[in-house]
Design an enzyme around this catalytic site. Sequence first.
Site, PDB file in Angstrom:
ATOM      1  N   CYS A   2     -23.217  31.958  12.342  1.00  0.00           N
ATOM      2  CA  CYS A   2     -23.145  31.538  10.822  1.00  0.00           C
ATOM      3  C   CYS A   2     -23.000  30.249  10.517  1.00  0.00           C
ATOM      4  O   CYS A   2     -22.929  29.114  10.562  1.00  0.00           O
ATOM      5  CB  CYS A   2     -21.495  32.643  10.611  1.00  0.00           C
TER       6      CYS A   2
ATOM      7  N   ARG B 268     -17.795  35.036  10.909  1.00  0.00           N
ATOM      8  CA  ARG B 268     -18.975  36.030  10.601  1.00  0.00           C
ATOM      9  C   ARG B 268     -19.827  35.863  12.150  1.00  0.00           C
ATOM     10  O   ARG B 268     -20.367  37.474  11.907  1.00  0.00           O
ATOM     11  CB  ARG B 268     -19.709  35.450   9.650  1.00  0.00           C
TER      12      ARG B 268
END
Lengths: 290, 149
Positions: A240, A245
Amino acid sequence: MARDYAHPEALVSTQWVEDHRRDPKVRIVESDEDLLLYDTGHIPEAVRIDWVTDLQDAVVRDYLGRERFARLCSEKGIANDTTVVVYGDKNNWWACYAFWVFKLYGHDDVRVMNGGRKLWEAEGRPLVRDPEPKYPSANYVAKEPDPAIRAFRDEVLKHQKAGRPLVDVRSTDEYTGAKLHMADYPQEGALRGGHIPGAASIPWSKAVNDDGTFKSARELEKLYAKENKLKRRGRIIAYCRIGERSSHTWFVLKYLLGYPNVKNYDGSWTEWGNLVGVPIEKGMPAGAGA
Amino acid sequence: MTNDAASEPARLTAIVDEFADFEPRERLEALVEFADQMAPLPAELAEKRDAEAHRVHECQTPVFLWVEVRDGRVMIFADVAPEAPTVKGFLALLIDALSGASPAEVAAVHDDLLQRLGLVDVLGMMRMRGLHAVLYYIRKQAAAAPAEH
């Protein structure tokens, strides 16, 4: 098609935490994006582990080392055989980040509280503003970092050249290069926008429900295996912006869907978007759905 | 409008001095206290907030800020989600420290404020950008606010 998660034991419900939070063999750990959120109310027995000040090295861009991890666990009253349950804000991003670090250093029993802080709060369960509880110190022994779950840039480059599967879990605008960072988030210093060529765009948010819980095994299977054709036996690297994430998607692929070979590239876009001469693609790949 | 001789508001210097005596943990506790004490947004501004005006876009969680100058004095109003107590606490500190100061005094607040408050070490570099953005926004708005007479 899977009817249950591949490793259902890696996920516990808020009710499970309610029932086990006083169990001395269980340690509840809160990990949030905002350091002070814990101070404004936390699960009574929970300790705090912060992704910046606890889990990252303050000098080198890296996670804390093995010995510091062992010291951190010992201080928090976590022994090698403790059941660690992580939860936090932002759909458990940082809880998954912490989960990943626990796995990096070989902790056996780590679980994520499904729904995180948001669900716990929504259900009206107890949150207290007491100081962080102290538990008897443990003698934690951390293992060497597990290379099977972490990807470094040279490996990512080889992986990309070989055409192996990469999953970009950022928002569509970050993937296409329209933006360098998520809406409302700071730009953490990438000089180029776009994605690693060949990476599939599967934003992390597609894996969660509105209440913060993970989608069902059936829905996740449809998203990753059917719509995005991620093969179970393939070696997959997720990335990410700074690795938080993608820890979330890594958890989904490895523990909820049972993909055996998934790595998190924590260098992520803030590294790749700054490397000299590495390939970058902008826009949506030809033939990709919206 | 700019007064080169102006220095930062005395109240801010006093808070910085107070923070200097704090242990790292106490600095965080002080921020939480500031966050707890932030005044609610006046009703007329709440409507504008809902229209997404006055949003500080560099911040990770919705932050709404109004900076006005009344009778030559800076007035700051803000609304921050409870999920972002760090930004909320820092903003409440700035409201406490800068309200009632002249625009020139607000303009004189240096970029190194977060270092002086000892927050970089306790929060980590990764969290500084959103906080800096709040300070820049207030300084910019205070300098640009039309003076009312």
